[in-house]
Design a protein around this motif. Structure first.
Motif, mmCIF file in Angstrom:
data_model
loop_
_atom_site.group_PDB
_atom_site.id
_atom_site.type_symbol
_atom_site.label_atom_id
_atom_site.label_comp_id
_atom_site.label_asym_id
_atom_site.label_seq_id
_atom_site.Cartn_x
_atom_site.Cartn_y
_atom_site.Cartn_z
ATOM 1 N N GLN A 43 0.895 -1.021 0.038
ATOM 2 C CA GLN A 43 -0.064 -0.022 -0.145
ATOM 3 C C GLN A 43 0.717 1.044 -0.132
ATOM 4 O OE1 GLN A 43 -3.035 0.165 3.097
ATOM 5 N NE2 GLN A 43 -4.331 1.373 1.909
ATOM 6 N N LEU A 44 0.815 2.180 -1.037
ATOM 7 C CA LEU A 44 1.378 3.571 -0.921
ATOM 8 C C LEU A 44 1.061 4.423 0.137
ATOM 9 C CD1 LEU A 44 1.349 3.487 -4.918
ATOM 10 C CD2 LEU A 44 2.931 2.504 -3.609
ATOM 11 N N ASP A 45 1.598 5.403 0.173
ATOM 12 C CA ASP A 45 1.720 6.533 1.168
ATOM 13 C C ASP A 45 0.064 7.295 1.046
ATOM 14 O OD1 ASP A 45 3.889 6.061 2.458
ATOM 15 O OD2 ASP A 45 4.967 7.659 1.418
ATOM 16 N N ASP A 46 -0.395 7.125 -0.354
ATOM 17 C CA ASP A 46 -1.546 7.788 -0.673
ATOM 18 C C ASP A 46 -2.904 6.824 -0.329
ATOM 19 O OD1 ASP A 46 -1.123 6.357 -2.968
ATOM 20 O OD2 ASP A 46 -0.936 8.081 -4.202
ATOM 21 N N SER A 47 -2.390 5.670 0.002
ATOM 22 C CA SER A 47 -3.648 4.842 0.291
ATOM 23 C C SER A 47 -3.757 3.762 -0.988
ATOM 24 C CB SER A 47 -4.666 5.333 0.663
ATOM 25 O OG SER A 47 -5.622 5.747 -0.289
ATOM 26 N N ARG A 48 -3.363 4.126 -2.032
ATOM 27 C CA ARG A 48 -3.449 3.281 -3.317
ATOM 28 C C ARG A 48 -2.601 2.098 -3.259
ATOM 29 N NH1 ARG A 48 -1.764 6.535 -8.520
ATOM 30 N NH2 ARG A 48 -0.051 6.756 -6.828
ATOM 31 N N ASP A 56 -6.753 1.992 -6.894
ATOM 32 C CA ASP A 56 -7.237 2.768 -5.841
ATOM 33 C C ASP A 56 -7.506 2.159 -4.599
ATOM 34 O OD1 ASP A 56 -7.035 5.137 -7.437
ATOM 35 O OD2 ASP A 56 -9.141 5.082 -8.123
#
Length: 241
Positions: free
Chosen positions: A166-171, A194
């Protein structure tokens, strides 16, 4: 494969290692000696590609892997699992997921908003990565058609070993190991969604770059403190260069 098993995937599937290797560390720098753990009995074939997920519901870890088994004469592989709280005592293995029309290997499980998502490589029908979901870490899992649709243009029979983060932007980023060419050119191809719940992953080659062809791994998020400690450690003491 180079010096035993007669270069046969069938033979290694029947007679390969029945053990998992365990190392322990409190700082990702200093590691214990290797410890071998046998889960199950000799009816299992070689145990492939282990991975872990923490089961919040039951307060234990779910260790999962793919294996052939004597029950179907070491035919199509299934995904099995065992639970543990201390990595010393393990429950008897059970089937986590089996696919009626093909073997499955290379399992990876992730949790999002209390729901668990299982990526596996289907060996045929289709010969692609598939995604399933469940309300519980140990299943039962149901296949997500939205992911199948998002993978419709990805070539069959050329990708394996899914791993996600999971990326920092929640994607979420899903990495698939491309093995469709010999030697250089193999390695991870990124797909971004997403959410896991959507199942809609878009190939995103231009968004990522790698120093070389990373393959068949697992991504472990670490802190900046962890990173600095690992980066500054003198690894020559460990025999690494």
């Amino acid at each position: 494969m180079r010096n035993q098993y007669h270069n046969s995937w069938d033979e290694i599937g029947r007679n390969g290692s029945k053990y998992f290797s365990v190392w322990e560390s409190e700082d990702l720098v200093n590691w214990s000696d290797q410890r071998l753990v046998k889960i199950g009995d000799d009816d299992f074939g070689c145990l492939w590609a282990p991975d872990l997920i923490y089961d919040k519901e039951n307060g234990e870890y779910v260790l999962h892997w793919s294996s052939s088994h004597a029950a179907n004469d070491y035919g199509p592989k299934k995904i099995y699992y065992s639970t543990t709280k201390d990595f010393v005592h393990f429950s008897a293995p059970q089937v986590l997921y089996e696919k009626e029309d093909s073997g499955v290997i290379d399992s990876a499980i992730y949790e999002e908003n209390g729901v668990y998502y299982l990526f596996v490589k289907s060996e045929s029908n289709p010969a692609k990565i598939i995604l399933l979901r469940s309300d519980h870490a140990a299943g039962p899992y149901v296949r997500m058609e939205s992911f199948d649709e998002s993978m419709k243009d990805v070539e069959s029979g050329l990708y394996e070993a899914p791993t996600a983060v999971q990326l920092d932007d929640s994607r979420w980023c899903l990495f698939l190991d491309y093995y469709g060419v010999p030697g250089a050119g193999q390695g991870y191809v990124p797909f971004v969604a997403d959410s896991l719940a959507s199942g809609k992953f878009v190939r995103s080659d231009a968004s990522f770059s790698f120093p070389y062809g990373y393959k068949h791994g697992t991504i472990l998020p670490i802190t900046e403190e962890d990173y600095e400690r690992i980066k500054n450690h003198d690894w020559s003491d460990h025999g690494y260069h």
